[in-house]
Design an enzyme around this catalytic site. Structure first.
Site, PDB file in Angstrom:
ATOM      1  N   ARG A 112       0.881  -1.173   0.000  1.00  0.00           N
ATOM      2  CA  ARG A 112       0.000   0.000   0.000  1.00  0.00           C
ATOM      3  C   ARG A 112       0.913   1.217   0.000  1.00  0.00           C
ATOM      4  O   ARG A 112       1.624   1.472   0.989  1.00  0.00           O
ATOM      5  CB  ARG A 112      -0.906  -0.025   1.239  1.00  0.00           C
ATOM      6  CG  ARG A 112      -1.864   1.165   1.357  1.00  0.00           C
ATOM      7  CD  ARG A 112      -2.711   1.007   2.619  1.00  0.00           C
ATOM      8  NE  ARG A 112      -3.449   2.219   2.930  1.00  0.00           N
ATOM      9  CZ  ARG A 112      -4.704   2.471   2.546  1.00  0.00           C
ATOM     10  NH1 ARG A 112      -5.342   1.592   1.804  1.00  0.00           N
ATOM     11  NH2 ARG A 112      -5.307   3.598   2.870  1.00  0.00           N
ATOM     12  N   HIS A 139      -7.010   1.200  -6.934  1.00  0.00           N
ATOM     13  CA  HIS A 139      -7.380   0.526  -5.679  1.00  0.00           C
ATOM     14  C   HIS A 139      -8.214  -0.707  -6.030  1.00  0.00           C
ATOM     15  O   HIS A 139      -9.409  -0.790  -5.719  1.00  0.00           O
ATOM     16  CB  HIS A 139      -8.183   1.483  -4.794  1.00  0.00           C
ATOM     17  CG  HIS A 139      -8.211   1.100  -3.349  1.00  0.00           C
ATOM     18  ND1 HIS A 139      -7.729  -0.106  -2.881  1.00  0.00           N
ATOM     19  CD2 HIS A 139      -8.681   1.760  -2.246  1.00  0.00           C
ATOM     20  CE1 HIS A 139      -7.888  -0.173  -1.575  1.00  0.00           C
ATOM     21  NE2 HIS A 139      -8.456   0.942  -1.159  1.00  0.00           N
ATOM     22  N   GLN A 142     -10.351  -2.774  -3.318  1.00  0.00           N
ATOM     23  CA  GLN A 142     -11.576  -2.099  -2.917  1.00  0.00           C
ATOM     24  C   GLN A 142     -12.681  -2.344  -3.940  1.00  0.00           C
ATOM     25  O   GLN A 142     -13.835  -2.602  -3.579  1.00  0.00           O
ATOM     26  CB  GLN A 142     -11.331  -0.596  -2.770  1.00  0.00           C
ATOM     27  CG  GLN A 142     -12.560   0.201  -2.387  1.00  0.00           C
ATOM     28  CD  GLN A 142     -13.074  -0.136  -1.003  1.00  0.00           C
ATOM     29  OE1 GLN A 142     -12.328  -0.101  -0.035  1.00  0.00           O
ATOM     30  NE2 GLN A 142     -14.359  -0.478  -0.907  1.00  0.00           N
ATOM     31  N   ASP A 234     -16.393   9.251  -1.963  1.00  0.00           N
ATOM     32  CA  ASP A 234     -15.098   9.116  -1.306  1.00  0.00           C
ATOM     33  C   ASP A 234     -14.728  10.484  -0.749  1.00  0.00           C
ATOM     34  O   ASP A 234     -15.334  11.501  -1.113  1.00  0.00           O
ATOM     35  CB  ASP A 234     -14.043   8.622  -2.309  1.00  0.00           C
ATOM     36  CG  ASP A 234     -12.741   8.202  -1.639  1.00  0.00           C
ATOM     37  OD1 ASP A 234     -12.695   8.153  -0.393  1.00  0.00           O
ATOM     38  OD2 ASP A 234     -11.760   7.934  -2.368  1.00  0.00           O
ATOM     39  N   CYS A 274     -15.808   3.946   0.430  1.00  0.00           N
ATOM     40  CA  CYS A 274     -14.663   3.086   0.748  1.00  0.00           C
ATOM     41  C   CYS A 274     -14.154   3.299   2.166  1.00  0.00           C
ATOM     42  O   CYS A 274     -13.397   2.468   2.678  1.00  0.00           O
ATOM     43  CB  CYS A 274     -13.542   3.294  -0.264  1.00  0.00           C
ATOM     44  SG  CYS A 274     -12.980   5.001  -0.392  1.00  0.00           S
ATOM     45  N   ARG A 302     -14.131  -6.379   2.214  1.00  0.00           N
ATOM     46  CA  ARG A 302     -12.721  -6.299   1.827  1.00  0.00           C
ATOM     47  C   ARG A 302     -12.022  -7.620   2.157  1.00  0.00           C
ATOM     48  O   ARG A 302     -11.265  -8.160   1.347  1.00  0.00           O
ATOM     49  CB  ARG A 302     -12.031  -5.137   2.554  1.00  0.00           C
ATOM     50  CG  ARG A 302     -12.336  -3.746   2.012  1.00  0.00           C
ATOM     51  CD  ARG A 302     -11.689  -3.498   0.649  1.00  0.00           C
ATOM     52  NE  ARG A 302     -10.242  -3.700   0.701  1.00  0.00           N
ATOM     53  CZ  ARG A 302      -9.356  -2.782   1.114  1.00  0.00           C
ATOM     54  NH1 ARG A 302      -9.776  -1.593   1.516  1.00  0.00           N
ATOM     55  NH2 ARG A 302      -8.059  -3.041   1.095  1.00  0.00           N
TER      56      ARG A 302
END
Length: 315
Positions: A112, A139, A142, A234, A274, A302
């Protein structure tokens, strides 16, 4: 290389969902659903016994760390948390050297980080699977969890419309690719100068032509949300953009997901985010904490989506 079936995933990477076929993505989501149901029924499935996942974090995280670490444990393996401050890359060791060294110790690497090029370089030099846990450009994990949540709530991934409201960022990029691959129409509404990456938009549109879905980029949230089955938001200021926060708060006025905006969607719309969320900025508490919100189911997914991915890459 487009991976055409789950059997092709063993030993491969997940850098973006663009490299995975529509069939592979759908099969991964279905496998995640099966693994989740087995977990909820108390079944213990340990195909990754003796396997180790190295997790490199240059960006801090709640969901990514806990979901990967717990998922590996449930599958019989283990995960190692590797902060960049604790690794030699924090002192200047080349990514290529880190990739070659970790390949001697662990069975896969999840990273990450900020620059997408870092993940690409890691994958180029590693001899084990590399998973993109997040970069500034993509991502994908996600997006897999998002698809799983949509499938659970709507019962299908076909013939739906998703509206994304906010910054044209990494989450928007992976959502566009994922939706286009599986046949979900996606409308992205952003303020001027915050549109998604043009190359990724073009790529998503090329996938949409194959699946029969549509990808549209607009500057009117109402247009995007009209008749939507799902609305996605987001944060307006992502990690690493803190110095832009004041300007972004001004630029994103009118892009809040609130009761006035969601009234233009279908009555049974689902709200997704998210997380972490800034209530009363990109979304009101009334919406994110309301009956149409599935953000915590989405967060839980997730782990299940990533478990499916780990099983296919490693077992």
């Amino acid at each position: 290389m487009i991976l055409t079936s789950l059997t092709d995933l063993k030993g491969k990477d997940l850098l973006t969902l663009a490299e995975y076929s529509s069939e592979t993505i759908v099969e991964l989501v279905n496998k995640a659903k099966e693994l989740k149901e087995a977990h909820l029924n108390g079944e213990i499935i340990t195909p990754l016994k003796g396997k180790t996942l190295g997790m490199i974090f240059e960006k801090s995280s709640t969901r990514t760390r806990v979901s990967f670490e717990t998922g590996m444990f449930q599958l019989g393996g283990q995960a190692l948390f590797l902060s960049s401050r604790d690794l030699q890359i924090g002192r200047g060791e080349p990514i290529s050297d880190t990739a070659k060294v970790l390949s001697q110790y662990v069975d896969a690497i999840m990273i990450r980080t900020f620059a997408h090029e870092t993940v690409e370089e890691l994958a180029e030099h590693a001899t084990i699977p590399v998973i993109n846990g997040l970069t500034d450009l993509h991502h994908p994990c996600q997006a897999l969890a998002d698809l799983l949540t949509i499938l659970e709530v709507k019962g299908t991934l076909q013939g739906l419309k998703l509206a994304y409201i906010g910054d044209g960022n990494n989450v928007a990029h992976s959502l566009m690719i994922a939706c286009a691959k599986v046949g979900i129409d996606i409308a992205v509404a952003t303020p001027a100068n915050y549109e998604p990456n043009e190359e990724i938009v073009a790529l998503a549109k090329s996938f949409a032509m194959i699946s029969g879905s549509a990808v549209s980029i607009v500057q009117d949230p109402v247009e995007a949300v009209k008749d939507a089955d799902a609305i996605y938001a987001d944060v307006w200021t992502s990690m690493g953009q803190e110095e832009e926060n004041e300007q972004r708060l001004k630029d994103f006025q009118g892009f809040q997901v609130n009761k006035e905006l969601v009234a233009h969607a279908k009555a049974d719309y689902m709200f997704l985010h998210c997380l972490p969320a800034h209530r009363e900025e990109e979304v009101t508490a009334e919406v994110i904490d309301g009956p149409n919100s599935y953000v915590f189911q989405e967060a839980g997914n997730r782990m299940h989506a990533q478990k499916a991915l780990l099983v296919e890459l490693l077992s």
